[in-house]
Design an enzyme around this catalytic site. Structure first.
Site, PDB file in Angstrom:
ATOM      1  N   ASP A  13       0.857  -1.174   0.000  1.00  0.00           N
ATOM      2  CA  ASP A  13       0.000   0.000   0.000  1.00  0.00           C
ATOM      3  C   ASP A  13       0.905   1.239   0.000  1.00  0.00           C
ATOM      4  OD1 ASP A  13      -2.412   1.582   0.394  1.00  0.00           O
ATOM      5  OD2 ASP A  13      -1.754   1.808   2.473  1.00  0.00           O
ATOM      6  N   ASP A 175      -1.589  -0.947   5.912  1.00  0.00           N
ATOM      7  CA  ASP A 175      -1.831  -0.369   7.234  1.00  0.00           C
ATOM      8  C   ASP A 175      -3.307  -0.279   7.601  1.00  0.00           C
ATOM      9  OD1 ASP A 175      -2.202   1.776   5.253  1.00  0.00           O
ATOM     10  OD2 ASP A 175      -2.454   3.073   7.000  1.00  0.00           O
TER      11      ASP A 175
END
Length: 233
Positions: A13, A175
């Site tokens: 990400d 996350d």
């Protein structure tokens, strides 16, 4: 003609994982919502706002301030955000400590790297370029690359395909709940980082592994995860 073998792949990400973009997201969002007379948001608010791109972030900011957002105002506010964010880029955004060393170590171990982010391409790619990170990645897929985005499994699966990766030897590093759910939906092992923007403790999202810093993300951990995933398949 012999087909090219598929590569082991580590997918990352962007916001809150590869790069700490919090200060710039807050700055551009506050610049945007100020046009509607809304009070500024804070860093503590950010975890409730990010994860689905700028349009959703703006909508959530209005909801946070209990203010109606007319449909006709969304596009102008989105353009205001984009213009400000691009003009300031990279601003205060910086790669997280240890990420460069980790990317180098994984690459040297023969692991291909990719980015899978819900950030729109006109923001994600220039940011990575300005921070000198694009050279690491075989593919960068964004919130508008496909007709779907995380947590849809197809965002990860499409990233794997674009990067020439092996779905049986791929992992997702992120996350947020979108990252962990997307990995789960794609049947790909996940690593959750604790230093990003999730408003839920990472351990409660139940990734396969939780790490507090990138020193823990070694080629050995990668191999352990993909071996575990292959055994479970």
């Amino acid at each position: 003609m012999t087909s090219r073998p598929l590569s082991p792949l580590a997918i990352f990400d962007l916001d809150g994982t590869l790069v700490d973009t919090a200060a710039d997201l807050v700055s551009s969002l506050n610049h945007t919502i100020a046009a509607a007379g809304l009070a500024p948001v804070t860093y503590d608010d950010l975890t409730h706002l990010v994860g689905q791109g700028a349009r959703v972030m703006i909508k959530r900011a209005f909801a946070l301030r209990e203010t109606e957002l007319p449909e006709a105002d969304i596009d102008p506010l989105y353009e205001r955000f984009i213009t400000h964010y691009r003009a300031e880029m990279p601003g205060e955004s910086r790669p997280y400590p240890g990420i460069i060393e980790t990317l180098d170590a994984l690459s040297q171990a023969g692991i291909t790297l990719a980015v899978c982010t819900n950030k729109t391409e006109i923001l994600a790619v220039p940011l990575l370029e300005k921070l000198g990170l694009t050279r690491y990645f075989a593919a960068i897929t964004c919130g508008d690359t496909f007709a779907f985005r995380k947590p849809d499994a197809r965002h990860i699966l499409g990233t794997i395909e674009k990067a020439g990766g092996d779905v049986q030897r791929s992992i997702m590093v992120g996350d947020s709940i979108n990252d962990i759910l997307a990995a789960r939906n794609a049947a790909v092992p996940s690593i959750g980082v604790t230093f990003g923007y999730t408003d839920v403790p990472m351990v409660e999202l139940e990734p396969d592994v939780v790490i507090d810093d990138f020193a823990a993300l070694t080629p050995a951990l990668f191999e352990k995860l993909v071996s575990k995933g292959a055994a479970a398949a």
